[in-house]
Write a protein that holds these residues in place. Sequence first.
Motif, PDB file in Angstrom:
ATOM      1  N   CYS A  32      79.609  89.753  13.793  1.00 60.43           N
ATOM      2  CA  CYS A  32      78.588  89.204  14.686  1.00 60.43           C
ATOM      3  C   CYS A  32      77.179  89.419  14.138  1.00 60.43           C
ATOM      4  O   CYS A  32      76.266  88.631  14.407  1.00 60.43           O
ATOM      5  CB  CYS A  32      78.699  89.826  16.080  1.00 60.43           C
ATOM      6  SG  CYS A  32      80.159  89.321  17.031  1.00 60.43           S
ATOM      7  N   PHE A  33      77.004  90.488  13.366  1.00 62.00           N
ATOM      8  CA  PHE A  33      75.675  90.814  12.862  1.00 62.00           C
ATOM      9  C   PHE A  33      75.218  89.858  11.763  1.00 62.00           C
ATOM     10  O   PHE A  33      74.039  89.850  11.404  1.00 62.00           O
ATOM     11  CB  PHE A  33      75.648  92.260  12.355  1.00 62.00           C
ATOM     12  CG  PHE A  33      75.556  93.275  13.462  1.00 62.00           C
ATOM     13  CD1 PHE A  33      74.358  93.909  13.754  1.00 62.00           C
ATOM     14  CD2 PHE A  33      76.662  93.573  14.239  1.00 62.00           C
ATOM     15  CE1 PHE A  33      74.266  94.828  14.778  1.00 62.00           C
ATOM     16  CE2 PHE A  33      76.583  94.493  15.271  1.00 62.00           C
ATOM     17  CZ  PHE A  33      75.386  95.124  15.550  1.00 62.00           C
ATOM     18  N   ASN A  34      76.151  89.058  11.252  1.00 56.91           N
ATOM     19  CA  ASN A  34      75.797  88.075  10.223  1.00 56.91           C
ATOM     20  C   ASN A  34      75.444  86.715  10.815  1.00 56.91           C
ATOM     21  O   ASN A  34      75.258  85.754  10.079  1.00 56.91           O
ATOM     22  CB  ASN A  34      76.953  87.907   9.235  1.00 56.91           C
ATOM     23  CG  ASN A  34      77.151  89.126   8.354  1.00 56.91           C
ATOM     24  OD1 ASN A  34      76.188  89.813   8.033  1.00 56.91           O
ATOM     25  ND2 ASN A  34      78.396  89.389   7.980  1.00 56.91           N
ATOM     26  N   THR A  35      75.383  86.624  12.139  1.00 57.20           N
ATOM     27  CA  THR A  35      75.191  85.320  12.776  1.00 57.20           C
ATOM     28  C   THR A  35      73.755  85.133  13.254  1.00 57.20           C
ATOM     29  O   THR A  35      73.060  86.098  13.619  1.00 57.20           O
ATOM     30  CB  THR A  35      76.135  85.155  13.996  1.00 57.20           C
ATOM     31  OG1 THR A  35      75.759  86.088  15.024  1.00 57.20           O
ATOM     32  CG2 THR A  35      77.584  85.416  13.594  1.00 57.20           C
ATOM     33  N   GLU A  36      73.337  83.874  13.268  1.00 58.02           N
ATOM     34  CA  GLU A  36      72.036  83.540  13.849  1.00 58.02           C
ATOM     35  C   GLU A  36      72.024  83.816  15.353  1.00 58.02           C
ATOM     36  O   GLU A  36      70.988  84.169  15.924  1.00 58.02           O
ATOM     37  CB  GLU A  36      71.717  82.070  13.580  1.00 58.02           C
ATOM     38  CG  GLU A  36      71.479  81.741  12.117  1.00 58.02           C
ATOM     39  CD  GLU A  36      71.154  80.275  11.899  1.00 58.02           C
ATOM     40  OE1 GLU A  36      70.766  79.606  12.887  1.00 58.02           O
ATOM     41  OE2 GLU A  36      71.276  79.805  10.752  1.00 58.02           O
ATOM     42  N   ASP A  37      73.198  83.663  15.980  1.00 59.40           N
ATOM     43  CA  ASP A  37      73.279  83.905  17.424  1.00 59.40           C
ATOM     44  C   ASP A  37      72.938  85.356  17.764  1.00 59.40           C
ATOM     45  O   ASP A  37      72.307  85.634  18.794  1.00 59.40           O
ATOM     46  CB  ASP A  37      74.676  83.574  17.936  1.00 59.40           C
ATOM     47  CG  ASP A  37      74.886  82.088  18.146  1.00 59.40           C
ATOM     48  OD1 ASP A  37      73.898  81.332  18.085  1.00 59.40           O
ATOM     49  OD2 ASP A  37      76.042  81.686  18.374  1.00 59.40           O
ATOM     50  N   MET A  38      73.360  86.288  16.912  1.00 56.69           N
ATOM     51  CA  MET A  38      73.041  87.690  17.160  1.00 56.69           C
ATOM     52  C   MET A  38      71.529  87.908  17.096  1.00 56.69           C
ATOM     53  O   MET A  38      70.940  88.582  17.952  1.00 56.69           O
ATOM     54  CB  MET A  38      73.765  88.582  16.153  1.00 56.69           C
ATOM     55  CG  MET A  38      73.529  90.076  16.334  1.00 56.69           C
ATOM     56  SD  MET A  38      72.082  90.678  15.429  1.00 56.69           S
ATOM     57  CE  MET A  38      72.154  92.418  15.807  1.00 56.69           C
ATOM     58  N   LYS A  39      70.905  87.309  16.102  1.00 53.49           N
ATOM     59  CA  LYS A  39      69.448  87.441  15.970  1.00 53.49           C
ATOM     60  C   LYS A  39      68.741  86.818  17.169  1.00 53.49           C
ATOM     61  O   LYS A  39      67.765  87.362  17.697  1.00 53.49           O
ATOM     62  CB  LYS A  39      68.984  86.797  14.670  1.00 53.49           C
ATOM     63  CG  LYS A  39      69.533  87.468  13.411  1.00 53.49           C
ATOM     64  CD  LYS A  39      69.053  86.755  12.160  1.00 53.49           C
ATOM     65  CE  LYS A  39      69.584  87.443  10.897  1.00 53.49           C
ATOM     66  NZ  LYS A  39      71.055  87.349  10.783  1.00 53.49           N
ATOM     67  N   GLU A  40      69.242  85.653  17.610  1.00 51.95           N
ATOM     68  CA  GLU A  40      68.653  84.987  18.773  1.00 51.95           C
ATOM     69  C   GLU A  40      68.860  85.812  20.029  1.00 51.95           C
ATOM     70  O   GLU A  40      67.935  85.975  20.845  1.00 51.95           O
ATOM     71  CB  GLU A  40      69.277  83.602  18.953  1.00 51.95           C
ATOM     72  CG  GLU A  40      69.016  82.923  20.294  1.00 51.95           C
ATOM     73  CD  GLU A  40      67.557  82.615  20.566  1.00 51.95           C
ATOM     74  OE1 GLU A  40      67.237  82.268  21.717  1.00 51.95           O
ATOM     75  OE2 GLU A  40      66.722  82.709  19.633  1.00 51.95           O
ATOM     76  N   GLY A  41      70.069  86.347  20.205  1.00 49.49           N
ATOM     77  CA  GLY A  41      70.364  87.123  21.412  1.00 49.49           C
ATOM     78  C   GLY A  41      69.522  88.381  21.520  1.00 49.49           C
ATOM     79  O   GLY A  41      68.984  88.696  22.595  1.00 49.49           O
TER      80      GLY A  41
END
Length: 259
Positions: free
Chosen positions: A235-244
């Motif tokens: 999950c830490f490699n995803t843009e969604d994690m950064k957005e969240g």
Amino acid sequence: MNYSTLLTSLENHILTITINRPDKLNALNKTVMSELESAITEFESNPEAKAAIITGAGPKSFVAGADISEFVGLSSAEGMELARTGQNIFFRIENCSKPIMAAVNGFALGGGCELAMACHFRIASDAAKFGQPEINLGIMPGYGGTQRLVQLIGKGRAFEMLMTGNMIGATTALQYGLVNHVFNSEELLDKAKSILSLITTKAPLALSRIITAANAVFDQSRNGYNVEVEAFGECFNTEDMKEGTSAFLEKRKPVFKGK
């Protein structure tokens, strides 16, 4: 895609799959099973569809079981192949990377109960009935019913249902943990869409990993904790994690893109 035994509609990123054989109480025959597998494939590949509902046509039945007329004359080997095919299709539902809910609007018996249990979770109308009555035909569940029923409601209650063939109503199913919620028949689909509308606002890649990790609990070939660790790290490699995390710190609602 057009189907002969299913109705499908996509609205607000939610795909509704309706088993449409009301004159047969939506019984599962070979065509239904094949088309259901195709519908799940279509659902997984459609980026506009973020969650799905499986339900039954008409006021009486979700799925009242398998089409028993197709069982007559089968050999042991043919029966095993039928079960393997059914299990494989239901595995596809259980392990789908997007959330699938069963909206049980009436009888969910035999293969219908097995189909509902293969979905990630279930809600029911107050008219719903659940059961595994195969014992009354001199057979037993073959599409995963003995396994999922024990997982969902416990060994003792599952044995009683499997051995007696008795049905339970929606209130008892809620008490047993077989369903998450019970609603009036008229509001069942609206409630299903409301729950999934919330889920579709969440991060798709994280949802997919939740499904994988939670299913690993019941997979003896895998260590579920290790699956969770790996999925958490991914999950830490995803843009969604950064957005969240950014949205949380900025005190705004996140906008997830599934990237």
